[in-house]
Design an enzyme around this catalytic site. Structure first.
Site, short mmCIF file in Angstrom:
data_model
loop_
_atom_site.label_atom_id
_atom_site.label_comp_id
_atom_site.label_asym_id
_atom_site.label_seq_id
_atom_site.Cartn_x
_atom_site.Cartn_y
_atom_site.Cartn_z
CB ALA A 253 -26.33 22.35 44.29
CB ALA A 254 -31.28 21.40 47.61
N GLY A 255 -28.57 21.04 49.17
CA GLY A 255 -27.83 20.95 50.44
C GLY A 255 -26.69 21.95 50.48
CG ASP A 256 -23.64 21.68 47.67
OD1 ASP A 256 -23.20 21.05 48.65
OD2 ASP A 256 -23.61 21.24 46.50
O1 RIB Z 1 -24.10 18.65 45.80
C1 RIB Z 1 -24.26 18.66 44.41
C2 RIB Z 1 -22.95 18.39 43.74
O2 RIB Z 1 -22.56 17.06 44.00
C3 RIB Z 1 -22.96 18.50 42.24
O3 RIB Z 1 -22.74 19.80 41.77
C4 RIB Z 1 -21.90 17.50 41.81
O4 RIB Z 1 -20.78 18.09 41.25
C5 RIB Z 1 -21.59 16.70 43.06
O5 RIB Z 1 -20.38 17.07 43.58
#
Ligand code: RIB
Length: 310
Positions: A253-256
């Site tokens: 989730a670093a990109g998120d």
């Molecule tokens: O970007 C990370 C996410 O990718 C995780 O939380 C997982 O659920 C996938 O969707």
């Protein structure tokens, strides 16, 4: 009154195993730990925005299993508006994640309810979407839904930030409606036709960004992990924004986190370069923490972090 961010995307329960390294094809490994975390690229970005104190709503689906209730509660806790998160029959999305001791991961996602987010859900939520200052989307929902969303955003002149993850070929209509496309290195390789193991250097990123711009998006950010982020904007600016050095324990989730920080900072009126620096700080903090949603920092965490770097 600030216009909210609306995230149209996935919500998953992440089943996370850690081991010395991520398994190679055919390899069986003894793991070190197992945990469940709230995740999903869409939900992670929404929680990221909420933690940074910016108004945010989500358009999404969860299953009618126990996970669905829990996943929705986690969004609410981060101040994400969930009126447009519907519960459908069947299982919620799940992600199976392996993490090595260097913090790197690999992920298999089973869409479940995310696969039931359909074009009719875009029209059903047109009122909410029309009020958005920016719409964030990813590729964990059906492509036809994304295509409908892209047409909607374009018609209503609402900036659309697309995280092309997991990467796939995208129709021209989608690319032309996108204000910001934000691939990471592996997504950039796929979108720009690079070899699977080709290093993405600043020079390669520059070529890839130009290629993407020629296909329609107004602006490109290539997220290059420890190397930083390469930004190419409609006004011709091209620059590498360095990342921060931290000890990564979990890069999930670093990109998120980056996208959440970048969108919030742009909507707070910052220039892309400054927004990318802020986003890098949000991502840097997130990799020092375990899990997807639990790793998203508050605005105060980011402020403190940035001060410590001056
Ligand atoms: O970007 C990370 C996410 O990718 C995780 O939380 C997982 O659920 C996938 O969707």
């Amino acid at each position: 009154m600030r216009k909210p961010i609306v995230v149209v995307g996935s919500i998953n329960l992440d089943l996370v195993a850690t081991a010395d390294h991520v398994p190679l094809p055919g390899e069986t490994l003894t793991g070190k730990s197992f945990n469940t975390f709230h995740g999903g690229k869409g939900a992670n970005q929404a929680v990221g925005v909420g933690r940074l104190g910016f108004p945010v709503s989500m358009v999404a689906k969860v299953g009618d299993d126990a996970f669905g209730t829990e996943l929705k509660a986690s969004l609410r806790k981060a101040k994400v508006e969930v009126k447009a998160v519907k519960t459908v029959t069947g299982s919620s999305g799940v992600a199976l994640i392996n993490i090595g001791s260097d913090g790197q991961n690999n992920i298999v996602v089973v869409p479940g309810a995310n696969g039931k987010l359909l074009p009719k859900d875009i029209s059903a939520n047109s009122g909410l979407l029309r009020k958005a200052g920016m719409i964030l989307a990813q590729l964990e929902i059906p492509l036809i839904t994304l295509e409908t969303l892209a047409v909607f955003a374009h018609r209503n002149k609402i900036p659309l930030m697309l995280d092309p993850a997991p990467a796939r070929e995208l129709p021209g209509g989608v690319l032309q409606a996108v204000s910001w496309i934000t691939p990471n290195e592996s997504e950039a390789r796929i979108l720009c036709g690079l070899a699977p193991n080709e290093a993405v250097t600043p020079r390669t990123a520059a070529r890839c960004a130009d290629l993407l711009l020629a296909r329609g998006p107004k602006n490109v950010v290539i997220k290059m992990g420890a190397q930083g982020a390469y930004i190419a904007t409609a006004d011709g600016a091209r620059q590498m924004v360095p990342s921060f050095t931290v000890k990564a324990v979990d890069t999930t989730a670093a990109g998120d986190a980056f996208n959440a920080g970048f969108a919030v900072s742009l909507l707070r009126g910052k220039e892309p370069r400054e927004a990318a620096r802020y986003a890098s700080a949000v991502a840097a903090i997130s990799v020092t923490r375990n899990g997807a949603q639990p790793s998203m920092p508050s605005a105060r965490d980011v402020e403190r972090f940035l001060k410590s770097q001056d």
